[in-house]
Design an enzyme around this catalytic site. Structure first.
Site, PDB file in Angstrom:
ATOM      1  N   ALA A   1       0.857  -1.373  -0.049  1.00  0.00           N
ATOM      2  CA  ALA A   1       0.083   0.014   0.054  1.00  0.00           C
ATOM      3  C   ALA A   1       0.771   1.286   0.087  1.00  0.00           C
ATOM      4  O   ALA A   1       0.578   2.262  -0.668  1.00  0.00           O
ATOM      5  CB  ALA A   1      -0.921  -0.082   1.090  1.00  0.00           C
TER       6      ALA A   1
ATOM      7  N   PHE B   1     -10.301 -19.639  -4.941  1.00  0.00           N
ATOM      8  CA  PHE B   1      -9.763 -19.372  -3.655  1.00  0.00           C
ATOM      9  C   PHE B   1     -11.182 -19.207  -2.840  1.00  0.00           C
ATOM     10  O   PHE B   1     -12.111 -19.092  -3.302  1.00  0.00           O
ATOM     11  CB  PHE B   1      -9.335 -17.887  -3.638  1.00  0.00           C
ATOM     12  CG  PHE B   1      -7.673 -17.781  -3.042  1.00  0.00           C
ATOM     13  CD1 PHE B   1      -6.747 -18.276  -3.786  1.00  0.00           C
ATOM     14  CD2 PHE B   1      -7.600 -17.548  -1.807  1.00  0.00           C
ATOM     15  CE1 PHE B   1      -5.436 -18.558  -3.253  1.00  0.00           C
ATOM     16  CE2 PHE B   1      -6.327 -17.460  -1.321  1.00  0.00           C
ATOM     17  CZ  PHE B   1      -5.205 -17.855  -2.210  1.00  0.00           C
TER      18      PHE B   1
ATOM     19  N   GLN C   1      -9.131 -11.841  11.647  1.00  0.00           N
ATOM     20  CA  GLN C   1      -9.351 -13.198  11.097  1.00  0.00           C
ATOM     21  C   GLN C   1      -8.054 -14.252  11.573  1.00  0.00           C
ATOM     22  O   GLN C   1      -6.989 -13.767  11.509  1.00  0.00           O
ATOM     23  CB  GLN C   1      -9.108 -12.959   9.407  1.00  0.00           C
ATOM     24  CG  GLN C   1      -9.372 -14.203   8.690  1.00  0.00           C
ATOM     25  CD  GLN C   1      -9.261 -13.726   7.377  1.00  0.00           C
ATOM     26  OE1 GLN C   1      -8.072 -13.745   6.730  1.00  0.00           O
ATOM     27  NE2 GLN C   1     -10.353 -13.352   6.673  1.00  0.00           N
TER      28      GLN C   1
ATOM     29  N   HIS D   1      -6.385 -17.571  10.062  1.00  0.00           N
ATOM     30  CA  HIS D   1      -6.298 -18.308   8.710  1.00  0.00           C
ATOM     31  C   HIS D   1      -6.364 -19.707   9.118  1.00  0.00           C
ATOM     32  O   HIS D   1      -5.778 -20.207  10.159  1.00  0.00           O
ATOM     33  CB  HIS D   1      -5.142 -18.106   8.054  1.00  0.00           C
ATOM     34  CG  HIS D   1      -4.971 -18.148   6.577  1.00  0.00           C
ATOM     35  ND1 HIS D   1      -4.914 -19.709   6.220  1.00  0.00           N
ATOM     36  CD2 HIS D   1      -4.975 -17.747   5.594  1.00  0.00           C
ATOM     37  CE1 HIS D   1      -4.735 -19.840   5.040  1.00  0.00           C
ATOM     38  NE2 HIS D   1      -4.773 -18.566   4.410  1.00  0.00           N
TER      39      HIS D   1
ATOM     40  N   LEU E   1       2.254 -19.521   7.647  1.00  0.00           N
ATOM     41  CA  LEU E   1       1.057 -19.604   6.866  1.00  0.00           C
ATOM     42  C   LEU E   1       1.300 -20.582   5.611  1.00  0.00           C
ATOM     43  O   LEU E   1       2.507 -20.640   5.041  1.00  0.00           O
ATOM     44  CB  LEU E   1       0.843 -18.358   6.288  1.00  0.00           C
ATOM     45  CG  LEU E   1      -0.427 -18.247   5.345  1.00  0.00           C
ATOM     46  CD1 LEU E   1      -1.730 -18.208   6.149  1.00  0.00           C
ATOM     47  CD2 LEU E   1      -0.403 -16.844   4.567  1.00  0.00           C
TER      48      LEU E   1
ATOM     49  N   GLU F   1      -3.851 -20.603   1.377  1.00  0.00           N
ATOM     50  CA  GLU F   1      -5.257 -21.054   0.709  1.00  0.00           C
ATOM     51  C   GLU F   1      -5.101 -21.556  -0.629  1.00  0.00           C
ATOM     52  O   GLU F   1      -5.871 -22.441  -1.214  1.00  0.00           O
ATOM     53  CB  GLU F   1      -6.236 -20.010   0.771  1.00  0.00           C
ATOM     54  CG  GLU F   1      -7.628 -20.616   0.823  1.00  0.00           C
ATOM     55  CD  GLU F   1      -8.522 -19.127   1.348  1.00  0.00           C
ATOM     56  OE1 GLU F   1      -9.416 -18.954   0.581  1.00  0.00           O
ATOM     57  OE2 GLU F   1      -8.173 -18.651   2.320  1.00  0.00           O
TER      58      GLU F   1
ATOM     59  N   ARG G   1     -12.651 -18.150   5.315  1.00  0.00           N
ATOM     60  CA  ARG G   1     -11.901 -18.371   6.436  1.00  0.00           C
ATOM     61  C   ARG G   1     -12.349 -18.510   7.789  1.00  0.00           C
ATOM     62  O   ARG G   1     -12.167 -19.241   8.443  1.00  0.00           O
ATOM     63  CB  ARG G   1     -10.732 -17.404   6.096  1.00  0.00           C
ATOM     64  CG  ARG G   1      -9.577 -17.457   4.912  1.00  0.00           C
ATOM     65  CD  ARG G   1      -8.639 -16.377   5.018  1.00  0.00           C
ATOM     66  NE  ARG G   1      -8.002 -16.658   3.773  1.00  0.00           N
ATOM     67  CZ  ARG G   1      -6.790 -15.781   3.363  1.00  0.00           C
ATOM     68  NH1 ARG G   1      -6.657 -14.734   4.044  1.00  0.00           N
ATOM     69  NH2 ARG G   1      -6.415 -15.966   2.250  1.00  0.00           N
TER      70      ARG G   1
ATOM     71  N   HIS H   1      -4.023 -13.695  11.716  1.00  0.00           N
ATOM     72  CA  HIS H   1      -3.668 -13.612  10.201  1.00  0.00           C
ATOM     73  C   HIS H   1      -3.779 -12.380   9.852  1.00  0.00           C
ATOM     74  O   HIS H   1      -3.199 -11.387   9.291  1.00  0.00           O
ATOM     75  CB  HIS H   1      -4.124 -14.636   9.220  1.00  0.00           C
ATOM     76  CG  HIS H   1      -3.924 -14.469   7.883  1.00  0.00           C
ATOM     77  ND1 HIS H   1      -2.518 -14.424   7.550  1.00  0.00           N
ATOM     78  CD2 HIS H   1      -4.540 -14.204   6.677  1.00  0.00           C
ATOM     79  CE1 HIS H   1      -2.598 -14.247   6.119  1.00  0.00           C
ATOM     80  NE2 HIS H   1      -3.736 -14.300   5.657  1.00  0.00           N
TER      81      HIS H   1
ATOM     82  N   ARG I   1     -12.303 -10.980   5.730  1.00  0.00           N
ATOM     83  CA  ARG I   1     -11.948 -10.940   4.597  1.00  0.00           C
ATOM     84  C   ARG I   1     -11.570 -12.036   3.860  1.00  0.00           C
ATOM     85  O   ARG I   1     -11.467 -13.306   4.281  1.00  0.00           O
ATOM     86  CB  ARG I   1     -10.439 -10.192   4.700  1.00  0.00           C
ATOM     87  CG  ARG I   1      -9.543 -10.099   3.241  1.00  0.00           C
ATOM     88  CD  ARG I   1      -8.392  -9.212   3.170  1.00  0.00           C
ATOM     89  NE  ARG I   1      -7.387 -10.203   4.133  1.00  0.00           N
ATOM     90  CZ  ARG I   1      -6.780 -11.170   3.654  1.00  0.00           C
ATOM     91  NH1 ARG I   1      -7.145 -11.709   2.322  1.00  0.00           N
ATOM     92  NH2 ARG I   1      -5.863 -11.934   4.282  1.00  0.00           N
TER      93      ARG I   1
END
Length: 579
Positions: free
Chosen positions: A18, A118, A238, A240, A250, A253, A284, A351, A393
């Site tokens: 970002a 996904f 969240q 995961h 991680l 996914e 998730r 996550h 999300r």
């Protein structure tokens, strides 16, 4: 401590996806600097694995409206629908722009950008899974980060690497400056600026088992929270579903997008019971709860029956090598297992923060329930809450979020700074930061920072994670407040000035404690279950009373005051989340 002074039109805080995308948008339009506590290519965007979604329809029929519906439904209808529509509509151009920047996406045999399935992404409003995630093997975030950094270098963006922003100044009701600590020297730097865009990432290190890097400590939100900016929707964090057992690292996914299956102690593909249409590719929050429900009901695996398996053994070895090279290497390195022939122990891992600094669709920070903009202040990425993710999300929407709203924030900031002059900096603007650093360096208190942090992470993991109750949340709130008292008596052993991580980790712990309290207070007040916020004592969604965003304000005495604002609706009315 020496104090150095700088002047820029705009400052970007953070150099992940970002921040870099915002810097690209401002470069050449104004004098801009990027402050980052890490070297840019070490930013946590590089850890994102699975993909960036956009309805390109390169592999099968798709539309941005279907993507928007999935985003709203996946977020359990706490999503502000106009913002989600903008993100999903602009996703297509964002992916193509990255391709033009040099992003090495995987390709179809015809040479188009390849796409895969996904979690939570469907065709025709939920009929079945769709291939929407654009990807570069299982290192998509790494490739995006490198691509954007190269574009910043090509535009001569000015970087201040390993500078940690610890305070912000406002004058005349708008942004006037920032105070940063230089890790290499221990000096303070004051940046006189017309505008600041925060892109500092998440705060998952408040939990014991997390996929977040140790640097994700909520510095940006923490700085603003202490200066009176509210935090929005903090209760929604969240987990995961597939973190490496005990480590939290991680496993994308993408593994399930390529055909991986979750299995319990009986070898059963248990997600068929929880989400019969999309199975292992449900959102998730649903998959994480399903895993822990299996564990609760005695179908977990291992000595403590506290994990389940991710099964890739039925996939062709060449598919694993081509599409999932990084995560399978993680399994070999950290677990000593061969994922082509052995099943992988996994558990949910902290996550992603859906909550954070409240913004509008131009990434302008808003400071109350009426969405009043604070001039010159912007935020984008995981530290921000424009509410495109709502209560949960969807996978691959994070990389999309950082690119779309990083660009929009950079454009809005460049336009703003060219229309105003600098506000005067307050006198002695660096004094509070100097006092914070000197207190920790000189403290004679006997409290240990590492012990406080470990207790915070254990309590948050046990009592404020996937499943919550009034009792567990009140217990952890008492603990967090007692830890704040202990933190005031904490000291550090390293008294040096050069790369004093003992000092910076102590400062970061203060931000984590503040944000943990705002999360727990917000969760305690929300007497329903929605998305990632699941209350065993209030197990149903309550659209009558809770279709609203929470706003947590830090009181002068360190406590938390809550306010609320309505969710912005659209064409999609709340319905039961069946998958």
């Amino acid at each position: 401590m020496k104090v150095h002074r700088h002047s820029y039109d705009a400052v970007v805080v953070g150099a992940g996806g970002a921040g870099l995308r915002a810097a690209i948008e401002t470069a050449g339009k104004c004098r801009v600097a990027v402050l980052t506590k890490l070297y840019p290519t070490r930013s946590h965007t590089g850890a994102a694995q699975g993909g960036m979604c956009a309805a390109l329809a390169n592999v099968e029929e798709d539309s941005w409206e279907w993507h928007a519906f999935d985003t709203v439904k996946g977020g359990d209808y706490l999503v502000d629908q106009p913002a989600a529509e903008i993100m999903c509509r602009e996703a297509i151009d964002a992916v193509i722009e990255l391709e033009h920047f040099g992003m090495p996406f995987n390709r179809t045999p015809e040479g188009r950008i390849d796409q895969r399935r996904f979690g939570g992404h469907t065709r025709n409003h939920g009929e079945g899974p769709v291939r929407r995630a654009c990807y570069a093997a299982d290192r998509t975030g790494h490739m995006i980060l490198q691509t954007l950094y190269q574009q910043c270098l090509a535009r001569d963006v000015n970087f201040f690497n390993e500078f940690q922003v610890l305070d912000i100044a406002f004058s005349e009701g708008r942004v006037s400056g920032l105070v940063a600590y230089e890790l290499a020297t221990g000096d303070l730097h004051v940046f006189h600026t017309k505008a600041a865009l925060f892109a500092t990432g998440g705060y998952g290190r408040m939990f014991k088992v997390s996929s977040n890097a140790v640097t994700l400590t909520g510095d940006g939100p923490g700085v603003l929270y202490r200066r009176g900016i509210p935090m929005q929707d903090m209760e929604f964090f969240q987990f995961h579903p597939t973190g490496i057992y005990k480590l939290g690292i991680l496993l994308s996914e993408a593994a399930r997008g390529e055909g991986g299956i979750l299995r319990n102690a009986d070898g059963e593909r248990f997600m068929e019971r929880y989400a019969p249409t999309v199975k292992d590719l449900a959102p998730r929050d649903m998959v994480s709860r399903a895993i822990l429900t299996e564990v609760r009901e005695g179908r977990g695996i291992g000595e403590n029956k506290d994990y389940v398996h991710l099964d890739l053994t039925h996939l062709p070895p060449e598919q694993i090598d081509e599409k999932l090279p990084d995560i399978t290497d993680f399994v070999r390195t950290y677990m000593g297992l061969e994922p082509k022939t052995q099943m992988i122990p996994i558990q949910p891992t902290a996550h992603y923060a859906m909550g954070g600094i409240p913004t509008n669709i131009s990434a302008e920070v808003v400071v109350d329930g009426d969405n009043t903009v604070l001039p010159g202040l912007y935020a984008a990425g995981e530290c921000a809450c424009v509410s495109v993710h709502g209560a949960n999300r969807l996978g691959t929407n994070s990389l999309l979020d950082i690119v779309v709203f990083g660009r929009r924030g950079g454009a809005a900031m460049a336009q703003y700074v060219n229309s105003v002059s600098h506000a005067d900096l307050p006198a002695h603007v660096e004094d509070e930061t100097r006092g914070l650093v000197e207190r920790l360096r000189t403290s004679a208190g006997g409290e240990n920072v590492a012990d406080i942090r470990a207790r915070l992470q254990e309590e948050m993991m046990d009592k404020a994670s996937v499943f919550r109750t009034d009792e567990s949340l009140r217990s952890v709130l008492d603990t967090v407040r007692s830890l704040r008292d202990r933190y005031q008596r904490a000291g550090i052993q390293d008294k040096g000035e050069v790369f004093n991580y003992d000092l910076t980790e102590a400062i970061e712990l203060g931000f984590l404690i503040d944000l943990a309290e705002s999360l727990v207070v917000s969760a305690l007040a929300r007497t329903e279950s929605r998305g990632a916020h699941f209350r065993d004592d209030h197990p149903t969604r309550d659209d009558v009373n809770w279709m609203r965003h929470s706003m947590a304000f830090r009181n002068d005495d360190g406590g938390v005051r809550l306010d609320y604002k309505p969710v912005v609706g659209g064409k999609y009315e709340p319905m039961e989340r069946k998958y």
